[in-house]
Design an enzyme around this catalytic site. Structure first.
Site, PDB file in Angstrom:
ATOM      1  CG  ASP A  74      -2.330   0.328   0.951  1.00 31.07           C
ATOM      2  OD1 ASP A  74      -2.701   0.415  -0.225  1.00 31.07           O
ATOM      3  OD2 ASP A  74      -3.086   0.504   1.914  1.00 31.07           O
TER       4      ASP A  74
ATOM      5  CG  ASP B 105      -7.782   2.594  -3.201  1.00 28.96           C
ATOM      6  OD1 ASP B 105      -6.818   2.125  -2.556  1.00 28.96           O
ATOM      7  OD2 ASP B 105      -8.963   2.322  -2.923  1.00 28.96           O
TER       8      ASP B 105
ATOM      9  CG  HIS C  53     -16.628  -4.413   0.729  1.00 28.66           C
ATOM     10  ND1 HIS C  53     -15.503  -4.838   0.076  1.00 28.66           N
ATOM     11  CD2 HIS C  53     -16.236  -4.087   1.996  1.00 28.66           C
ATOM     12  CE1 HIS C  53     -14.464  -4.789   0.907  1.00 28.66           C
ATOM     13  NE2 HIS C  53     -14.893  -4.339   2.071  1.00 28.66           N
TER      14      HIS C  53
ATOM     15  CB  SER D 296     -10.574  -4.136  -6.175  1.00 22.62           C
ATOM     16  OG  SER D 296     -10.368  -4.721  -7.444  1.00 22.62           O
TER      17      SER D 296
ATOM     18  CE  LYS E 191     -17.067  -4.293  -6.717  1.00 20.86           C
ATOM     19  NZ  LYS E 191     -15.827  -4.635  -5.999  1.00 20.86           N
TER      20      LYS E 191
ATOM     21  NE  ARG F 284     -18.699   0.777  -2.020  1.00 21.97           N
ATOM     22  CZ  ARG F 284     -17.737   0.019  -1.513  1.00 21.97           C
ATOM     23  NH1 ARG F 284     -17.351  -1.055  -2.169  1.00 21.97           N
ATOM     24  NH2 ARG F 284     -17.181   0.318  -0.359  1.00 21.97           N
TER      25      ARG F 284
ATOM     26  CG  ASP G 253     -12.853   3.323  -2.150  1.00 24.26           C
ATOM     27  OD1 ASP G 253     -11.759   2.753  -2.306  1.00 24.26           O
ATOM     28  OD2 ASP G 253     -13.342   3.563  -1.031  1.00 24.26           O
TER      29      ASP G 253
END
Length: 329
Positions: A48, A128, A217, A241, A244, A258, A271
């Site tokens: 990260d 991200d 999520h 993640s 999609k 989502r 995101d």
């Protein structure tokens, strides 16, 4: 009309390619069955931070002064107890840049992205560094996601998806530029760019849902009811993640939902910026669950929006209506 320059496009693709390669290297060297069994997140921590530092440094080396809004800050890498982790991060950043990177340079690069966009209505990048940390640890889907926002909308998006297939090869690099469309290629650069187009199906019954692997999520129970209401019989395509968004952009799925899982949750800009650009530039539509455009003028969050609906654009209003019926029912 705002547009991305050739230099910005080139720098974004290079930054994400480097960062994704380093994430792969960290996974190979640090993730073991033992770390997975013990739920040890130290490998994803290294990846990260290294990913965000590489993107930050690459963009600034290529473009000069920029504004980059990232998920991470370097606070957890400071202090004697974090020295070993910082050394690992710096080593991987150096590998990604093909030159030495000092700990101080790495800390500064990470912290340079730990800011709010000023002004939030201006032009800024958002990163991200690893979207889908559980997917990363499992060896499943995750993405490095970089977007360029101007006047409240993404005008460029790049997704590096190391475990998503492209042209029969593992690893996908997808880029979207407003007014120029969406393309993808193998992450290793072994083949030419391929134009990405959303699924041409014109009835929701012929489509396929894409949703999160993690039930926390998105509301998977409501998604199943929405699919039934729309006449969709294909089983959902569940991946982690912003992969999609890539799946919808290249027609492997038709609808990405989502749905809110708890009151008051607000989506983060990093995101969704890159993924939303990839879908819209491929011919699709992305809104919140009320059908409102995503508003990237609110700083680090999409506080004026609730949830996400991404479709091929052929029947978006029908999907919004079905979501509304199920969530209000």
């Amino acid at each position: 009309m705002p547009h991305a320059s050739a230099d910005e496009i080139h720098a974004a693709l290079a930054a994400v390619t480097r960062a994704a390669s380093v994430c792969q290297s960290v996974h190979r060297s640090l993730v073991t069955q033992d770390t997975i069994t013990k739920k040890d997140k130290s490998p994803v921590t290294v990846a990260d931070f290294a990913s965000q530092a590489i993107v930050s440094i690459t963009l600034r080396d290529a473009l000069g002064a920029i504004q980059l809004v990232g998920e991470e800050d370097a606070a957890d890498l400071r202090g004697d107890d974090a020295a070993a982790t910082l050394d690992k991060v710096a080593a991987h950043v150096g590998d990604g840049l093909d030159r030495a990177a000092s700990p101080d340079e790495v800390l500064a690069a990470i912290d340079a992205a730990a800011v709010d966009p000023e002004p939030p209505t201006g032009r800024f990048w958002t990163i991200d560094p690893i979207d889908g940390t559980k997917g990363f640890l499992r060896g499943d889907q995750y993405a490095v996601a970089l977007g360029l926002i101007e006047d409240g909308r993404p005008i460029l998006g790049v997704l590096g998806c190391p475990n998503l297939e492209a042209g029969g090869r593992k690893g996908l690099l997808m880029g979207a530029v407003d007014g120029q469309g969406t393309t993808f290629s193998p992450l290793d650069g072994s083949a030419d760019l391929t134009p990405a187009h959303v699924d041409p199906v014109d009835s929701p019954a012929g489509g396929r849902f894409c949703e999160s692997v993690e039930s926390g999520h998105s509301d998977q129970g409501s998604s199943a009811k929405i699919a039934e209401l729309l006449g969709i019989t294909e089983p959902p395509y569940r991946i982690d993640s912003q992969c999609k968004y890539a799946a919808v952009a290249k027609g492997d799925a038709t609808i990405y939902l989502r749905l809110p899982t708890r009151p008051g949750y607000v989506e983060k800009i990093w995101d969704h910026a890159a993924g939303a650009a990839c879908v819209t530039c491929a011919g699709g539509t992305v809104t919140d669950i009320e059908g409102k455009p995503l508003d990237f003028t609110q700083g680090r969050t999409l506080q004026n929006n609730r949830g996400i609906i991404a479709t091929n654009g052929k029947f978006h209003d029908q999907v919004v209506s079905a979501v509304h019926s199920v969530l209000k029912g």
